[in-house]
Scaffold this active site. Sequence first.
Site, PDB file in Angstrom:
ATOM      1  N   GLY A 241      23.587  13.127  73.814  1.00 56.84           N
ATOM      2  CA  GLY A 241      23.869  14.446  72.996  1.00 56.84           C
ATOM      3  C   GLY A 241      22.574  14.902  73.253  1.00 56.84           C
TER       4      GLY A 241
ATOM      5  CG  HIS B 207      -4.847  42.281  74.303  1.00 59.03           C
ATOM      6  ND1 HIS B 207      -3.272  41.591  74.785  1.00 59.03           N
ATOM      7  CD2 HIS B 207      -5.512  42.529  74.510  1.00 59.03           C
ATOM      8  CE1 HIS B 207      -3.945  41.443  75.865  1.00 59.03           C
ATOM      9  NE2 HIS B 207      -5.437  42.185  75.672  1.00 59.03           N
TER      10      HIS B 207
ATOM     11  N   GLY C  33      19.338   9.754  44.135  1.00 61.95           N
ATOM     12  CA  GLY C  33      19.633   8.879  44.828  1.00 61.95           C
ATOM     13  C   GLY C  33      18.612   8.337  45.469  1.00 61.95           C
TER      14      GLY C  33
ATOM     15  N   GLY D 229      13.089  15.562  48.253  1.00 63.09           N
ATOM     16  CA  GLY D 229      12.643  16.687  49.656  1.00 63.09           C
ATOM     17  C   GLY D 229      13.846  15.821  50.950  1.00 63.09           C
ATOM     18  N   GLY D 230      14.799  14.942  50.387  1.00 60.79           N
ATOM     19  CA  GLY D 230      16.111  14.714  51.150  1.00 60.79           C
ATOM     20  C   GLY D 230      15.727  14.491  52.059  1.00 60.79           C
TER      21      GLY D 230
HETATM   22  C1  LIG Z   1      15.903  14.831  63.099  1.00 60.39           C
HETATM   23  C2  LIG Z   1      16.240  15.757  62.143  1.00 60.39           C
HETATM   24  C3  LIG Z   1      15.462  16.928  62.265  1.00 60.39           C
HETATM   25  C4  LIG Z   1      15.803  17.762  61.553  1.00 60.39           C
HETATM   26  N1  LIG Z   1      14.906  19.408  61.952  1.00 60.39           N
HETATM   27  C5  LIG Z   1      15.302  20.533  61.258  1.00 60.39           C
HETATM   28  C6  LIG Z   1      14.654  21.504  61.534  1.00 60.39           C
HETATM   29  O1  LIG Z   1      12.778  21.134  62.539  1.00 60.39           O
HETATM   30  N2  LIG Z   1      14.589  22.631  60.393  1.00 60.39           N
HETATM   31  C7  LIG Z   1      16.054  22.448  60.294  1.00 60.39           C
HETATM   32  O2  LIG Z   1      15.790  23.860  59.573  1.00 60.39           O
HETATM   33  N3  LIG Z   1      16.397  21.556  60.179  1.00 60.39           N
HETATM   34  C8  LIG Z   1      16.154  20.636  60.387  1.00 60.39           C
HETATM   35  N4  LIG Z   1      16.826  18.946  60.409  1.00 60.39           N
HETATM   36  C9  LIG Z   1      17.995  19.657  59.432  1.00 60.39           C
HETATM   37  C10 LIG Z   1      17.415  19.479  57.960  1.00 60.39           C
HETATM   38  O3  LIG Z   1      16.795  18.444  57.950  1.00 60.39           O
HETATM   39  C11 LIG Z   1      18.766  19.094  56.997  1.00 60.39           C
HETATM   40  O4  LIG Z   1      19.993  21.055  57.570  1.00 60.39           O
HETATM   41  C12 LIG Z   1      18.491  19.871  55.423  1.00 60.39           C
HETATM   42  O5  LIG Z   1      17.530  18.576  54.776  1.00 60.39           O
HETATM   43  C13 LIG Z   1      20.821  20.315  54.629  1.00 60.39           C
HETATM   44  O6  LIG Z   1      19.977  20.151  53.441  1.00 60.39           O
HETATM   45  P1  LIG Z   1      20.878  20.056  52.339  1.00 60.39           P
HETATM   46  O7  LIG Z   1      19.975  19.822  50.650  1.00 60.39           O
HETATM   47  O8  LIG Z   1      21.743  20.581  52.041  1.00 60.39           O
HETATM   48  O9  LIG Z   1      20.659  17.992  51.959  1.00 60.39           O
HETATM   49  P2  LIG Z   1      19.911  16.825  52.178  1.00 60.39           P
HETATM   50  O10 LIG Z   1      18.449  17.349  52.724  1.00 60.39           O
HETATM   51  O11 LIG Z   1      20.236  16.224  53.458  1.00 60.39           O
HETATM   52  O12 LIG Z   1      19.308  16.647  50.515  1.00 60.39           O
HETATM   53  C14 LIG Z   1      20.430  15.506  50.053  1.00 60.39           C
HETATM   54  C15 LIG Z   1      19.587  14.754  48.983  1.00 60.39           C
HETATM   55  O13 LIG Z   1      21.266  15.062  48.338  1.00 60.39           O
HETATM   56  C16 LIG Z   1      20.647  13.619  47.951  1.00 60.39           C
HETATM   57  N5  LIG Z   1      22.571  12.609  47.576  1.00 60.39           N
HETATM   58  C17 LIG Z   1      23.580  12.228  48.361  1.00 60.39           C
HETATM   59  N6  LIG Z   1      24.402  12.357  47.160  1.00 60.39           N
HETATM   60  C18 LIG Z   1      23.754  11.767  46.274  1.00 60.39           C
HETATM   61  C19 LIG Z   1      24.193  11.522  44.950  1.00 60.39           C
HETATM   62  N7  LIG Z   1      25.101  10.545  44.773  1.00 60.39           N
HETATM   63  N8  LIG Z   1      23.751  11.432  44.092  1.00 60.39           N
HETATM   64  C20 LIG Z   1      22.175  11.086  44.344  1.00 60.39           C
HETATM   65  N9  LIG Z   1      21.814  12.077  45.057  1.00 60.39           N
HETATM   66  C21 LIG Z   1      22.593  12.271  46.109  1.00 60.39           C
HETATM   67  C22 LIG Z   1      20.890  12.809  49.669  1.00 60.39           C
HETATM   68  O14 LIG Z   1      19.283  10.990  48.783  1.00 60.39           O
HETATM   69  C23 LIG Z   1      19.832  13.498  49.949  1.00 60.39           C
HETATM   70  O15 LIG Z   1      18.541  13.289  49.531  1.00 60.39           O
HETATM   71  C24 LIG Z   1      16.700  17.852  60.992  1.00 60.39           C
HETATM   72  C25 LIG Z   1      17.669  16.678  60.417  1.00 60.39           C
HETATM   73  C26 LIG Z   1      17.487  15.747  61.044  1.00 60.39           C
HETATM   74  C27 LIG Z   1      17.675  14.804  60.901  1.00 60.39           C
END
Ligand SMILES: Cc1cc2nc3c(=O)[nH]c(=O)nc-3n(C[C@H](O)[C@H](O)[C@H](O)COP(=O)(O)OP(=O)(O)OC[C@H]3O[C@@H](n4cnc5c(N)ncnc54)[C@H](O)[C@@H]3O)c2cc1C
Length: 462
Positions: free
Chosen positions: A176, A441, A34, A39-40
Site C-alpha cells: 500500500g 525573505h 477503554g 489521546g486515541g
Molecule cells: C500510523 C498513523 C499515523 C497517522 N498520522 C496522522 C497524521 O499525521 N495526521 C493526521 O491527521 N492523522 C493521522 N493519522 C490518523 C489519525 O490518527 C486519526 O484520523 C484520528 O486519530 C481519528 O481520531 P478519532 O478521535 O476519530 O479516533 P481515535 O483517535 O481512533 O480514538 C478513538 C478512541 O476510542 C476508544 N474506544 C473505541 N471504542 C471504545 C469503547 N467502546 N469504549 C471506550 N473507548 C473506546 C479507542 O480506544 C480510542 O482511544 C494517523 C494514523 C495512524 C495509524
Amino acid sequence: MAAYDAIIIGAGPGGYVCAIRCAQLGLNVAVVEGRETLGGTCLNIGCIPSKALLHASHSYHEVHENFEKMGLMGGAPTVDWSKMQAYKQDVVGQNTKGIEFLFKKNKITWIKGWASIPEAGKVRVGDEVHEAKNIVIATGSEPSSLPGVTVDEVRVVTSTGALTLAEIPRTMVVIGAGVIGLEMGSIYARLGTQVTVVEYLDAITPGMDAEVAKAFQKILVKQGFKFILGAAVQSVTKGKTGATVTWKLKKDDSEASLAADTVLVATGRKPYTQGLGLEGLGVEMGPSGTVKTDDHFRTSIPGLYAIGDAIAGPMLAHKAEDEGMALAEIMAGKHGHVNYGVIPSVIYTTPEVANVGVTEEQLKAEGRAYKAGKFPFMGNARAKAVFQAEGFVKILTDAATDRILGAHIIGPQAGDLIHEICVAMEFGASAQDLALTCHAHPTWSEAVREAALACGDGAIHA
Ligand SMILES: Cc1cc2nc3c(=O)[nH]c(=O)nc-3n(C[C@H](O)[C@H](O)[C@H](O)COP(=O)(O)OP(=O)(O)OC[C@H]3O[C@@H](n4cnc5c(N)ncnc54)[C@H](O)[C@@H]3O)c2cc1C
C-alpha cells in the site's frame, strides 16, 4: 449513576476536543476511554509516535548526508534503536499526559473502561450505567488488512507493530503506497532498511494531484525506495525469520514474490464500532462500516451523535477535531459547521507533501476553466540553503475570478505552508490577494507567493 449533558465514547482527537469545547460551553461532560491513556490512535499509535520516529530518522539522515557539506565534521552517530523507541514513547507520554491535564483543568470526568450503549440516553461501562442527554460515538478506527493475510504484529505488521519493531529490519515490503505506508517506509529507509512498496493502483498516493504524486515517487526512488505498481497482492506467507509477499501484475497476470524481514500491511483503516451495541439499537450504518450521520453529526437515534474516523470523510486527526468542536457547539444549542472543502492533508516525509481543495484532475473532469500557477523550490533561496530545493508549489484558481480552488505543495515544510492557502480559501481569496501580500525573505513561504504570482503576470524568481 451520574447524569451528564454529554457522554463521549473515545478520547481520540475527535472525542477529547469535543469534550473540552463542551466544558468551555458550560456542559457537564464525561469521556469513556477503554485504553489506559487518553489521546486515541493519534497520540498513542498514530500521528505522534510516527512523527517522533520521522524526526529522529530525518536527523540521522541529515547528519550522514548533509553535515559534512556544511563543514560539520566528526564521527557520524550510530542508531541505538531502543533509545530511539524510548524517545518516541516519551513524546507519546508527554502528549497523553497533556490531555489528562486538560481534562482536569476543564473538569471533564474520565470514565475508564469500554463502553456500550444499552439504550438511547444510557452508556454502560462495566457494571455501571450512566445517563446522558447526548451520547457521542468517537470510537475511531482500526487497521484494515487484506483477505487471507494474517497480521501477527511481529513479522507481518500494521502501522501499530511497525512503530515498535524489535529491531530495524534489513528489508521491508510495504503493501500500500498511501500516507501511512510511505511515512513508515521513510522512517526505516532512512535507518538503512531496503524498502519495497507494492501497490495495487498504477500510481502512489491515490487521490492526490497526479503531478505531485509523480514528483513524489521520483524523489522517493532517489531516496532508495523501490515501487511495484499495478500489483495485486495474492498472499503473505510467514517464514522462520520473515515473510514472503506474492503479487500478480495487473498488466500481464505475471506472478512474482519477495521475501523480507518485515511486511507492513498499510492498506487503509476501517471504522471501529465493535462492542457498542449499535446493531441492537438499530443505528443506521453507512458504507464501509461507517456510522451514518447527517450534516449535524446526528445518527438515526435521537440524542446519539458520531464524529471522527467512525463516520464518513477523510480519516484525519484534524478532521475529527473540527467535527468534535462543531458538535459541541451544536449540543450547546449554537451553530457548528465543518467546511469539508478546506481540510488539508499532509504527508510528513522529506520533502513533505501537502494538499488542500481540488486537484487538477478534478477540475479537468468537471470541465471547469482554471489557471495553474507553479513555482519550483529551486528558485527559493531558503530551500537551497537546507538542501531541500526539490519540489514545487502549485496553486489552482478559477480562470474567470482568480479565486483559489486548491493547492498542492511538495517541498520543505509543505505541511505548514499549506495553511496560508487554507486561510485564503476560507476567506474566498484570489491568487492575487496572496501575490500582493508581503512575505518575509528568506522564507519557504515566498514560494507560495511566487506560485500565486504565477497565476497572474508571472513569478519573479522562475
Ligand atoms: C500510523 C498513523 C499515523 C497517522 N498520522 C496522522 C497524521 O499525521 N495526521 C493526521 O491527521 N492523522 C493521522 N493519522 C490518523 C489519525 O490518527 C486519526 O484520523 C484520528 O486519530 C481519528 O481520531 P478519532 O478521535 O476519530 O479516533 P481515535 O483517535 O481512533 O480514538 C478513538 C478512541 O476510542 C476508544 N474506544 C473505541 N471504542 C471504545 C469503547 N467502546 N469504549 C471506550 N473507548 C473506546 C479507542 O480506544 C480510542 O482511544 C494517523 C494514523 C495512524 C495509524
